[in-house]
Design a protein around this motif. Structure first.
Motif, PDB file in Angstrom:
ATOM      1  N   PRO A 146      18.481   9.348  12.493  1.00 48.63           N
ATOM      2  CA  PRO A 146      19.276   8.116  12.477  1.00 48.63           C
ATOM      3  C   PRO A 146      19.622   7.585  13.859  1.00 48.63           C
ATOM      4  O   PRO A 146      19.987   6.405  13.982  1.00 48.63           O
ATOM      5  N   VAL A 147      19.508   8.418  14.893  1.00 49.27           N
ATOM      6  CA  VAL A 147      19.794   7.952  16.246  1.00 49.27           C
ATOM      7  C   VAL A 147      18.506   7.588  16.986  1.00 49.27           C
ATOM      8  O   VAL A 147      18.557   7.083  18.096  1.00 49.27           O
ATOM      9  N   GLU A 148      17.369   7.800  16.354  1.00 46.97           N
ATOM     10  CA  GLU A 148      16.102   7.453  16.998  1.00 46.97           C
ATOM     11  C   GLU A 148      15.431   6.304  16.256  1.00 46.97           C
ATOM     12  O   GLU A 148      15.894   5.168  16.337  1.00 46.97           O
ATOM     13  N   LEU A 149      14.384   6.568  15.478  1.00 45.16           N
ATOM     14  CA  LEU A 149      13.650   5.474  14.828  1.00 45.16           C
ATOM     15  C   LEU A 149      14.267   5.069  13.490  1.00 45.16           C
ATOM     16  O   LEU A 149      13.951   4.003  12.974  1.00 45.16           O
ATOM     17  N   HIS A 150      15.110   5.904  12.928  1.00 46.69           N
ATOM     18  CA  HIS A 150      15.962   5.572  11.776  1.00 46.69           C
ATOM     19  C   HIS A 150      15.211   4.907  10.627  1.00 46.69           C
ATOM     20  O   HIS A 150      15.657   3.909  10.052  1.00 46.69           O
ATOM     21  N   SER A 151      14.067   5.469  10.293  1.00 48.50           N
ATOM     22  CA  SER A 151      13.308   4.980   9.154  1.00 48.50           C
ATOM     23  C   SER A 151      13.197   6.109   8.144  1.00 48.50           C
ATOM     24  O   SER A 151      13.985   7.058   8.163  1.00 48.50           O
ATOM     25  N   SER A 152      12.268   6.010   7.233  1.00 49.01           N
ATOM     26  CA  SER A 152      11.965   7.107   6.312  1.00 49.01           C
ATOM     27  C   SER A 152      10.453   7.197   6.198  1.00 49.01           C
ATOM     28  O   SER A 152       9.757   6.175   6.300  1.00 49.01           O
ATOM     29  N   TRP A 153       9.947   8.386   5.979  1.00 45.98           N
ATOM     30  CA  TRP A 153       8.492   8.513   5.901  1.00 45.98           C
ATOM     31  C   TRP A 153       7.897   7.797   4.688  1.00 45.98           C
ATOM     32  O   TRP A 153       6.831   7.183   4.808  1.00 45.98           O
ATOM     33  N   PRO A 154       8.544   7.799   3.521  1.00 48.97           N
ATOM     34  CA  PRO A 154       7.990   7.004   2.422  1.00 48.97           C
ATOM     35  C   PRO A 154       7.835   5.525   2.795  1.00 48.97           C
ATOM     36  O   PRO A 154       6.841   4.881   2.432  1.00 48.97           O
ATOM     37  N   GLU A 155       8.813   4.995   3.523  1.00 44.14           N
ATOM     38  CA  GLU A 155       8.734   3.600   3.946  1.00 44.14           C
ATOM     39  C   GLU A 155       7.589   3.395   4.937  1.00 44.14           C
ATOM     40  O   GLU A 155       6.830   2.416   4.838  1.00 44.14           O
ATOM     41  N   VAL A 156       7.438   4.322   5.881  1.00 42.37           N
ATOM     42  CA  VAL A 156       6.359   4.212   6.864  1.00 42.37           C
ATOM     43  C   VAL A 156       5.001   4.359   6.190  1.00 42.37           C
ATOM     44  O   VAL A 156       4.050   3.628   6.499  1.00 42.37           O
ATOM     45  N   GLU A 157       4.898   5.271   5.245  1.00 44.24           N
ATOM     46  CA  GLU A 157       3.627   5.452   4.536  1.00 44.24           C
ATOM     47  C   GLU A 157       3.197   4.167   3.836  1.00 44.24           C
ATOM     48  O   GLU A 157       2.020   3.799   3.853  1.00 44.24           O
ATOM     49  N   VAL A 158       4.154   3.475   3.225  1.00 44.78           N
ATOM     50  CA  VAL A 158       3.845   2.202   2.561  1.00 44.78           C
ATOM     51  C   VAL A 158       3.327   1.188   3.572  1.00 44.78           C
ATOM     52  O   VAL A 158       2.322   0.487   3.329  1.00 44.78           O
ATOM     53  N   LYS A 159       3.967   1.111   4.725  1.00 48.69           N
ATOM     54  CA  LYS A 159       3.531   0.149   5.748  1.00 48.69           C
ATOM     55  C   LYS A 159       2.136   0.486   6.256  1.00 48.69           C
ATOM     56  O   LYS A 159       1.331  -0.413   6.513  1.00 48.69           O
ATOM     57  N   LEU A 160       1.855   1.761   6.410  1.00 45.19           N
ATOM     58  CA  LEU A 160       0.522   2.173   6.882  1.00 45.19           C
ATOM     59  C   LEU A 160      -0.547   1.866   5.839  1.00 45.19           C
ATOM     60  O   LEU A 160      -1.653   1.426   6.179  1.00 45.19           O
ATOM     61  N   ARG A 161      -0.227   2.080   4.572  1.00 42.37           N
ATOM     62  CA  ARG A 161      -1.198   1.806   3.502  1.00 42.37           C
ATOM     63  C   ARG A 161      -1.474   0.315   3.355  1.00 42.37           C
ATOM     64  O   ARG A 161      -2.573  -0.084   2.975  1.00 42.37           O
ATOM     65  N   ARG A 162      -0.476  -0.512   3.667  1.00 44.41           N
ATOM     66  CA  ARG A 162      -0.648  -1.960   3.543  1.00 44.41           C
ATOM     67  C   ARG A 162      -1.268  -2.580   4.792  1.00 44.41           C
ATOM     68  O   ARG A 162      -1.618  -3.761   4.805  1.00 44.41           O
ATOM     69  N   ARG A 171      -9.307   6.974   7.274  1.00 43.01           N
ATOM     70  CA  ARG A 171     -10.566   7.394   6.649  1.00 43.01           C
ATOM     71  C   ARG A 171     -11.491   8.033   7.695  1.00 43.01           C
ATOM     72  O   ARG A 171     -12.040   9.118   7.481  1.00 43.01           O
ATOM     73  N   LYS A 172     -11.647   7.372   8.827  1.00 46.39           N
ATOM     74  CA  LYS A 172     -12.557   7.872   9.862  1.00 46.39           C
ATOM     75  C   LYS A 172     -12.050   9.170  10.489  1.00 46.39           C
ATOM     76  O   LYS A 172     -12.843  10.011  10.919  1.00 46.39           O
ATOM     77  N   ALA A 173     -10.722   9.326  10.541  1.00 46.39           N
ATOM     78  CA  ALA A 173     -10.151  10.513  11.171  1.00 46.39           C
ATOM     79  C   ALA A 173     -10.094  11.710  10.220  1.00 46.39           C
ATOM     80  O   ALA A 173     -10.355  12.849  10.628  1.00 46.39           O
ATOM     81  N   PHE A 174      -9.753  11.457   8.962  1.00 46.56           N
ATOM     82  CA  PHE A 174      -9.484  12.573   8.050  1.00 46.56           C
ATOM     83  C   PHE A 174     -10.286  12.554   6.752  1.00 46.56           C
ATOM     84  O   PHE A 174     -10.139  13.459   5.923  1.00 46.56           O
ATOM     85  N   GLY A 175     -11.118  11.532   6.558  1.00 41.68           N
ATOM     86  CA  GLY A 175     -11.990  11.506   5.387  1.00 41.68           C
ATOM     87  C   GLY A 175     -11.304  11.173   4.091  1.00 41.68           C
ATOM     88  O   GLY A 175     -11.826  11.490   3.012  1.00 41.68           O
ATOM     89  N   ILE A 176     -10.133  10.535   4.144  1.00 48.66           N
ATOM     90  CA  ILE A 176      -9.461  10.170   2.896  1.00 48.66           C
ATOM     91  C   ILE A 176     -10.333   9.173   2.130  1.00 48.66           C
ATOM     92  O   ILE A 176     -11.099   8.410   2.728  1.00 48.66           O
ATOM     93  N   LYS A 177     -10.218   9.201   0.810  1.00 52.45           N
ATOM     94  CA  LYS A 177     -11.050   8.333  -0.018  1.00 52.45           C
ATOM     95  C   LYS A 177     -10.310   7.086  -0.486  1.00 52.45           C
ATOM     96  O   LYS A 177     -10.936   6.109  -0.891  1.00 52.45           O
ATOM     97  N   ASP A 178      -8.994   7.159  -0.453  1.00 59.54           N
ATOM     98  CA  ASP A 178      -8.188   6.046  -0.948  1.00 59.54           C
ATOM     99  C   ASP A 178      -6.967   5.897  -0.044  1.00 59.54           C
ATOM    100  O   ASP A 178      -6.439   6.891   0.455  1.00 59.54           O
ATOM    101  N   LYS A 179      -6.514   4.680   0.171  1.00 58.82           N
ATOM    102  CA  LYS A 179      -5.378   4.453   1.062  1.00 58.82           C
ATOM    103  C   LYS A 179      -4.109   5.144   0.562  1.00 58.82           C
ATOM    104  O   LYS A 179      -3.204   5.407   1.345  1.00 58.82           O
ATOM    105  N   LYS A 180      -4.068   5.462  -0.744  1.00 64.74           N
ATOM    106  CA  LYS A 180      -2.907   6.189  -1.265  1.00 64.74           C
ATOM    107  C   LYS A 180      -2.805   7.593  -0.667  1.00 64.74           C
ATOM    108  O   LYS A 180      -1.767   8.239  -0.747  1.00 64.74           O
ATOM    109  N   GLU A 181      -3.875   8.070  -0.074  1.00 64.44           N
ATOM    110  CA  GLU A 181      -3.883   9.406   0.521  1.00 64.44           C
ATOM    111  C   GLU A 181      -3.300   9.419   1.937  1.00 64.44           C
ATOM    112  O   GLU A 181      -3.205  10.486   2.556  1.00 64.44           O
ATOM    113  N   ILE A 182      -2.912   8.281   2.461  1.00 67.77           N
ATOM    114  CA  ILE A 182      -2.250   8.238   3.772  1.00 67.77           C
ATOM    115  C   ILE A 182      -0.864   8.853   3.628  1.00 67.77           C
ATOM    116  O   ILE A 182      -0.040   8.386   2.844  1.00 67.77           O
ATOM    117  N   THR A 183      -0.613   9.916   4.373  1.00 66.90           N
ATOM    118  CA  THR A 183       0.655  10.636   4.265  1.00 66.90           C
ATOM    119  C   THR A 183       1.256  10.873   5.644  1.00 66.90           C
ATOM    120  O   THR A 183       0.582  10.762   6.664  1.00 66.90           O
TER     121      THR A 183
END
Length: 367
Positions: A146-162, A171-183
């Motif tokens: 809360p004193v640094e980036l004050h976000s949540s990983w579920p929220e960040v994951e959604v932004k990365l997937r979108r 995909r190129k780095a880790f071979g994921i097949k679907d954007k839902k696999e971004i964690t």
């Protein structure tokens, strides 16, 4: 009756025909993008040991590229205004130039931003208190602090997937097949891969002279080196620096009470240091001994940024810090003259790496 029967059969066939998924339909939305990661070998500067990394996070060019982008992307913060780069700026040898660091809400933390140059060689716990076992664990924590980036990983994951480009990079780095696999775990792995590339170039004056036989040290620098490592017994005093800052990292990666607080009662510590993490009373008031490489770029000093200049640091150790029952026995008064302090300072300047602040492989890829 027959009409209704045939209508029912037609409906069943039509429904199955519309919903049955063939091989192509089962493919993830990223499988058309080639996955062919390029193996990467971490560079070990002259005199350094081989860098270790987790078996499940071997470096690749694609993973490092993704990590570099995540490191410099404010998408990791609650309001997309800050990121890892905010507290680890290349021009300050990956510190931020402040006594303590400020977060997205304008609040200052209680600790100074530590340099991440050579951070991949820290195997005894990260942060000032050692609470993260490795870089993969460390990369997760600032996002939700809360004193640094004050976000949540579920929220960040959604932004990365979108994102328009991050799914392809994951995909190129880790071979994921679907954007839902971004964690968050994959994001942390990528950041860790990048951070392990941030190592000294071996082009500091000290490295070139000691490890490569290039150039020379002045008599002032040489005397400073001898006092730093106590190499001139009986001729020059022992500055006692090498106990906590030994070659080649110029850190032992250990934790000490270096007399910065002067507090004896463990209950009086506002910041308990390593003890706040381990819950062990003997660890209260202990903080990591940081690397002295690029020390001229990383002021102010100490875990709380309480010493503004390198001269203040030399004075602190000359007098032996503030006495307390918890001060490490290695910290004691040192009898050196002002001339000898100047010689120690001259030596410390030889640890500056001219490449750290200008190496474009570490710089912001969005600029």
């Amino acid at each position: 009756m027959k009409y209704h029967f045939f209508l029912f059969i037609f409906f069943i066939f039509f429904y199955v025909g519309c919903t049955d998924e063939g091989p192509e339909d089962l493919k993830g939305d990223l499988e058309d993008i080639a996955y062919a990661p390029t193996s990467y070998t971490y560079k070990n500067p002259p005199g350094y040991p081989k860098m270790e990394f987790p078996a499940n996070n071997a470096p690749t060019a694609e993973g490092i590229d993704l990590g570099r982008r995540l490191f410099y992307d404010p998408i990791l913060s609650r309001d997309s205004s800050m990121g890892c780069f905010s507290c680890h700026k290349q021009e300050f040898a990956f510190t931020d130039g402040g006594a303590t660091s400020i977060g997205v809400d304008g609040k200052f933390g209680t600790r100074s931003s530590m340099s991440i140059v050579d951070v991949g060689y820290n195997y005894k716990g990260l942060f000032w208190d050692g609470r993260a076992a490795n870089l993969e664990d460390q990369a997760l924590l600032p996002v939700e602090d809360p004193v640094e980036l004050h976000s949540s990983w579920p929220e960040v994951e959604v932004k990365l997937r979108r994102s328009k480009f991050y799914p392809e990079l994951f995909r190129k780095a880790f071979g994921i097949k679907d954007k839902k696999e971004i964690t968050k775990a994959l994001a942390a792995k990528a950041i860790a891969q990048f951070e392990r590339t941030i190592v000294t170039s071996g082009k500091s004056k000290y490295d070139q002279f000691v490890n490569q036989g290039i150039g020379f040290l002045t008599s002032e620098e040489s005397d400073g080196l001898d006092m730093f490592f106590d190499k001139a017994i009986g001729v020059l005093p022992d500055a006692q620096c090498g106990h906590c800052h030994n070659d080649p990292m110029f850190s032992t990666n250990d934790f000490f009470d270096n007399g910065i607080s002067g507090i004896s009662d463990p209950n009086m510590f506002i910041d308990k240091g390593k003890g706040g993490f381990t819950k062990n009373v003997v660890d209260i008031g202990k903080f990591r001994a940081p690397s002295l490489r690029n020390i001229m770029l990383t002021a102010p000093y100490m875990h709380d940024g309480s010493l503004k200049t390198i001269e203040d640091v030399l004075e602190h150790y000359t007098v032996g810090g503030k006495p307390s029952g918890r001060r490490d026995p290695l910290i004691s008064q040192i009898h050196v003259s002002q001339e000898q302090k100047d010689q120690l300072l001259a030596f410390l300047k030889t640890l500056s790496d001219p490449e750290i602040v200008k190496d474009t492989t570490f710089s912001n890829p969005f600029k």
